[in-house]
Design a protein around this motif. Structure first.
Motif, short mmCIF file in Angstrom:
data_model
loop_
_atom_site.label_atom_id
_atom_site.label_comp_id
_atom_site.label_asym_id
_atom_site.label_seq_id
_atom_site.Cartn_x
_atom_site.Cartn_y
_atom_site.Cartn_z
N THR A 338 0.84 -1.20 0.00
CA THR A 338 0.00 0.00 0.00
C THR A 338 0.87 1.24 0.00
O THR A 338 2.00 1.24 0.50
CB THR A 338 -0.90 0.04 1.25
N SER A 339 0.34 2.32 -0.55
CA SER A 339 0.98 3.63 -0.50
C SER A 339 -0.09 4.67 -0.23
O SER A 339 -1.22 4.55 -0.70
CB SER A 339 1.72 3.94 -1.81
N PHE A 340 0.28 5.71 0.55
CA PHE A 340 -0.72 6.65 1.04
C PHE A 340 -0.34 8.09 0.72
O PHE A 340 0.84 8.43 0.60
CB PHE A 340 -0.87 6.54 2.57
N TYR A 349 -1.04 0.44 6.91
CA TYR A 349 -1.78 -0.79 6.64
C TYR A 349 -1.59 -1.75 7.80
O TYR A 349 -0.46 -2.06 8.20
CB TYR A 349 -1.31 -1.42 5.33
N ASN A 350 -2.69 -2.25 8.36
CA ASN A 350 -2.65 -3.21 9.45
C ASN A 350 -3.14 -4.55 8.92
O ASN A 350 -4.34 -4.76 8.70
CB ASN A 350 -3.53 -2.73 10.61
N ALA A 351 -2.18 -5.48 8.71
CA ALA A 351 -2.53 -6.77 8.12
C ALA A 351 -3.34 -7.64 9.08
O ALA A 351 -4.07 -8.54 8.65
CB ALA A 351 -1.25 -7.50 7.71
N ALA A 352 -3.22 -7.39 10.38
CA ALA A 352 -3.93 -8.23 11.36
C ALA A 352 -5.44 -8.07 11.26
O ALA A 352 -6.19 -9.01 11.51
CB ALA A 352 -3.45 -7.90 12.77
N ILE A 353 -5.90 -6.87 10.89
CA ILE A 353 -7.34 -6.62 10.79
C ILE A 353 -7.77 -6.30 9.36
O ILE A 353 -8.92 -5.95 9.12
CB ILE A 353 -7.77 -5.47 11.73
N ASP A 354 -6.82 -6.42 8.38
CA ASP A 354 -7.12 -6.17 6.96
C ASP A 354 -7.74 -4.80 6.76
O ASP A 354 -8.79 -4.65 6.12
CB ASP A 354 -8.04 -7.26 6.40
N CYS A 355 -7.09 -3.79 7.29
CA CYS A 355 -7.62 -2.43 7.20
C CYS A 355 -6.49 -1.42 6.98
O CYS A 355 -5.35 -1.63 7.43
CB CYS A 355 -8.36 -2.04 8.49
N LEU A 356 -6.82 -0.33 6.30
CA LEU A 356 -5.99 0.86 6.31
C LEU A 356 -6.42 1.68 7.51
O LEU A 356 -7.61 2.04 7.61
CB LEU A 356 -6.18 1.66 5.01
N PRO A 369 -10.31 16.69 5.66
CA PRO A 369 -9.10 15.97 5.27
C PRO A 369 -9.43 14.78 4.38
O PRO A 369 -10.54 14.22 4.46
CB PRO A 369 -8.51 15.53 6.60
N THR A 370 -8.49 14.41 3.55
CA THR A 370 -8.71 13.31 2.61
C THR A 370 -7.57 12.31 2.69
O THR A 370 -6.44 12.65 3.10
CB THR A 370 -8.83 13.81 1.17
N LEU A 371 -7.87 11.09 2.31
CA LEU A 371 -6.88 10.03 2.20
C LEU A 371 -6.97 9.44 0.80
O LEU A 371 -8.07 9.13 0.32
CB LEU A 371 -7.11 8.94 3.25
N SER A 372 -5.82 9.31 0.16
CA SER A 372 -5.72 8.63 -1.14
C SER A 372 -4.73 7.50 -1.01
O SER A 372 -3.62 7.71 -0.50
CB SER A 372 -5.28 9.59 -2.24
N ALA A 373 -5.11 6.32 -1.43
CA ALA A 373 -4.25 5.16 -1.28
C ALA A 373 -4.32 4.28 -2.52
O ALA A 373 -5.37 4.17 -3.16
CB ALA A 373 -4.64 4.35 -0.04
N GLU A 374 -3.17 3.70 -2.85
CA GLU A 374 -3.10 2.68 -3.90
C GLU A 374 -2.77 1.35 -3.24
O GLU A 374 -1.82 1.24 -2.47
CB GLU A 374 -2.04 3.04 -4.93
#
Length: 438
Positions: A338-340, A349-356, A369-374
């Motif tokens: 992931t990139s933010f 990125y938290n792989a334990a809970i599959d969430c950004l 505020p905004t977040l953009s992620a690939e």
């Protein structure tokens, strides 16, 4: 409805009846035999404390080496029944020197019968406060030789019974500085669609108080609830004040609140306990002011890439701010990289809970505020299953803001000595279940 008990039995571990009291004639005197046969002899005592036998319900609890059984013949409030048992045992212990067992019951038959007549009337619980009952039932129980010395506080005089403060406040309290702290704490429960429309929303709130007041004060709390303002305008024979009013649902009060006065005047008046307590709880379902609106856009680009764009708008005033804001944006399990880019806070990125996980320590009002992620995904040879998108979840705390719009109009303290009081009022709104579909 209340317990509406038909009978109460005290049994030893063998099932022998130590003492019993019939309050209604809708059950037979041999109901204890049914309890003994269907529950005690079948060894089901540890499975469930509620059992239905032949159209009657048995609520039972073991205290020391005694079973207390309440029999009801109609639908009844189980929690109220067990609360009655717990408070009744505490009452008996206050008379018996701190012990409650088979020997204490056998040594105090007459006193127990007298107490059972006072604490339950036609199957409905009455006052179980030891301080009040000891004003009328002055007989002392026979204490076990192994019981500890009595540690009862001095019995308040009869004038305190008139104030209604006997059960939760002792007399003679003195403070150098008389202060009242009042917190309105609300939790917002929300389910919002990806386009910003509200699917489900409600607010649960509670009013917490911490009182350090001398003597026996009488407090009066005024809120901007609709019914209370309308009743106040009727009593004062003048038009109701303009401004936002709210409708409270499912209101429950601490026992110190004068319910008779609340029913007639819609005023929350009470003699408070000393220290910290919960004055009331409520729920709001209409006219909720949402602190945040979330607009997510998630695009799946083939089988190996995703674009995530999330905008979070704070709806509360520009002079206020939220603390500890956490936005959890779900991604597929096969996420590899992931990139933010965020305009505020930090994301990872938290792989334990599959969430950004996007965290903003201090979130000012009226900002976006905004977040953009690939997101790069691992390509698998297995047949692709459609990703069921879990909702975005939020955590936050907004001081000096109420989602319901509830406000304290006044908090009056009256005490016969006429001392000055310092009142502190604080509002806090937190996230309960704050979810946004994506």
């Amino acid at each position: 409805m209340p317990v509406a008990a038909s009978a109460i039995y005290f049994l030893n571990l063998r099932g022998d009846v130590l003492i019993n009291r019939l309050y209604r004639d809708d059950v037979g005197g041999n109901m204890v035999d049914a309890f003994r046969m269907h529950i005690m002899q079948t060894k089901e005592l540890g499975t469930c404390p509620v059992k239905q036998i032949g159209g009657c319900s048995f609520f039972y609890m073991r205290i020391s080496n005694v079973y207390i059984v309440i029999v009801v013949s109609s639908n009844a409030n189980v929690a109220c029944a067990f609360k009655f048992v717990v408070e009744a045992v505490a009452l008996f212990k206050s008379y018996f020197g701190g012990s409650f067992d088979e020997d204490a019951i056998r040594n105090n038959f007459v006193l127990i019968y007298e107490l059972l007549d006072e604490i339950m009337d036609f199957g409905y619980p009455q006052n179980l406060s030891p301080e009040i009952l000891k004003l009328y039932i002055t007989q002392e129980g026979v204490r076990s030789p192994f019981s500890s010395k009595p540690t009862d506080k001095p019995i308040p005089n009869a004038t305190l019974q008139v104030t209604g403060a006997v059960g939760w406040r002792r007399e003679g309290l003195v403070y150098k500085k008389n202060e009242v702290f009042l917190d309105i704490v609300e939790s917002v429960n929300l389910l919002m669609s990806s386009k910003g429309s509200v699917l489900r929303c409600d607010v649960t709130g509670k009013i917490l108080m911490k009182c350090f007041l001398s003597g026996m004060p009488d407090l009066k709390l005024g809120l901007n609830d609709k019914i209370g303002l309308e009743k106040e305008s009727q009593l004062k024979n003048r038009p109701a004040k303009s401004g936002k009013t709210i409708e409270l649902d499912d209101v429950t009060f601490h026992q110190c609140v004068n319910l008779t006065r609340f029913n007639s005047e819609k005023t929350v008046s009470f003699v408070p306990p000393d220290g910290e307590f919960e004055l009331m709880k409520y729920r709001i379902t209409e006219g909720v002011n949402l602190p945040f609106r979330v607009l997510p856009t998630i695009k799946e680009l083939g089988r190996t890439r995703m674009e995530v764009n999330v905008k979070v708008k704070s709806v509360f005033g520009a002079k206020m701010f939220a603390l500890g804001v956490v936005i959890k944006i779900p991604v597929p399990k096969q996420t590899a990289k992931t990139s933010f880019q965020v305009t505020s806070g930090r994301a990872k990125y938290n792989a334990a809970i599959d969430c950004l996980v996007w965290k903003i320590r201090k979130f000012p009002g009226q900002t976006e505020p905004t977040l953009s992620a690939e997101v790069e995904l691992i390509s698998t040879m297995a047949e692709k299953k459609s990703w069921t998108r879990p909702p975005i979840q939020m955590e936050f705390q907004v001081p000096m803001f109420t989602a319901s719009g509830l406000r304290v109009r006044f908090l009056k303290v009256w005490e016969k000595s006429g001392y000055n009081t310092v009142e502190w009022v604080r509002y806090i709104t937190k996230a309960g279940s704050y979810e946004i579909r994506c």
